[in-house]
Enzyme design. Structure first.
Site, PDB file in Angstrom:
ATOM      1  N   HIS A  33      44.899  34.955  44.730  1.00  0.00           N
ATOM      2  CA  HIS A  33      43.453  35.180  44.634  1.00  0.00           C
ATOM      3  C   HIS A  33      43.042  35.004  43.174  1.00  0.00           C
ATOM      4  O   HIS A  33      43.827  35.297  42.255  1.00  0.00           O
ATOM      5  CB  HIS A  33      43.102  36.599  45.078  1.00  0.00           C
ATOM      6  CG  HIS A  33      43.221  36.818  46.548  1.00  0.00           C
ATOM      7  ND1 HIS A  33      42.574  37.842  47.193  1.00  0.00           N
ATOM      8  CD2 HIS A  33      43.921  36.155  47.508  1.00  0.00           C
ATOM      9  CE1 HIS A  33      42.865  37.808  48.481  1.00  0.00           C
ATOM     10  NE2 HIS A  33      43.688  36.793  48.695  1.00  0.00           N
ATOM     11  N   GLU A  37      41.221  36.732  41.224  1.00  0.00           N
ATOM     12  CA  GLU A  37      41.314  37.954  40.419  1.00  0.00           C
ATOM     13  C   GLU A  37      42.744  38.216  39.947  1.00  0.00           C
ATOM     14  O   GLU A  37      42.976  38.549  38.789  1.00  0.00           O
ATOM     15  CB  GLU A  37      40.836  39.178  41.213  1.00  0.00           C
ATOM     16  CG  GLU A  37      39.440  39.080  41.747  1.00  0.00           C
ATOM     17  CD  GLU A  37      39.396  38.607  43.193  1.00  0.00           C
ATOM     18  OE1 GLU A  37      39.949  37.523  43.520  1.00  0.00           O
ATOM     19  OE2 GLU A  37      38.799  39.322  44.010  1.00  0.00           O
ATOM     20  N   CYS A  57      39.063  42.267  47.460  1.00  0.00           N
ATOM     21  CA  CYS A  57      39.747  42.801  48.634  1.00  0.00           C
ATOM     22  C   CYS A  57      40.617  43.994  48.208  1.00  0.00           C
ATOM     23  O   CYS A  57      40.744  44.283  47.016  1.00  0.00           O
ATOM     24  CB  CYS A  57      40.618  41.707  49.252  1.00  0.00           C
ATOM     25  SG  CYS A  57      42.071  41.279  48.262  1.00  0.00           S
ATOM     26  N   CYS A  99      43.344  43.067  45.535  1.00  0.00           N
ATOM     27  CA  CYS A  99      42.822  42.805  44.190  1.00  0.00           C
ATOM     28  C   CYS A  99      42.247  44.064  43.549  1.00  0.00           C
ATOM     29  O   CYS A  99      42.471  44.328  42.365  1.00  0.00           O
ATOM     30  CB  CYS A  99      41.780  41.702  44.245  1.00  0.00           C
ATOM     31  SG  CYS A  99      42.491  40.091  44.693  1.00  0.00           S
TER      32      CYS A  99
END
Length: 163
Positions: A61, A63, A91, A94
């Site tokens: 991801h 992040e 999410c 993260c």
């Protein structure tokens, strides 16, 4: 660190525009267009986009890629002076990483009603039972961030229907 940008960003809106530009790069390799930018005192120190499809890695991801890049460059996992700007509400994975990194501040764009762990479904960054709380500003350029995602998924559905 890769993708550095000279100069200092003066506002959350400016930083989100950089994150939106980064998010657009994810589409080039079939990833959901989410972009993240790490700032220290207004200066971009890292910028990344989703790379799950590109890397075949469920943890790639935007992040997490930014957090890893900043921590590696600094040789320190504590990121208490870092602001992370991301186009979509993080999410659980993260948001948990942000708490564990002792992130100083999070700025996000669009809410994620299906997986958001900052305010939509959970409030991990503000849970006093955890060892750190992250300062959060949500909804920055939310309509622009949401439009990018809506367009991506609409085009994906159209391609699937057309075969």
């Amino acid at each position: 660190m890769s993708h550095q940008q000279a100069g200092s960003l003066q506002s959350d809106d400016e930083a989100m525009r950089v994150a939106l530009a980064e998010a657009g790069l994810a589409v080039e390799h079939g990833d959901v267009p989410v972009g993240a930018v790490a700032l220290v005192e207004g200066t971009v120190v890292a910028r990344r986009h989703n790379e799950r499809e590109l890397r075949k890695d469920p943890t790639a991801h935007a992040e997490l890629l930014v957090l890893r890049e900043v921590a590696e460059a600094r040789a320190d996992w504590r990121l208490d002076d870092v602001t992370l700007v991301v186009t979509l509400e993080p999410c659980p994975m993260c948001a948990g990483a942000m708490v564990n990194a002792r992130l100083g501040r999070l700025v996000f764009g669009a809410l994620d009603p299906k997986a958001g762990a900052v305010s939509s479904l959970y409030a991990l960054c503000a849970d006093s039972r955890l060892n750190h709380e992250v300062s959060v500003t949500g909804g920055v350029l939310a309509s622009d961030c949401g439009a990018l995602l809506t367009s991506f998924f609409s085009e994906r559905r159209t391609r699937r229907r057309e075969g």
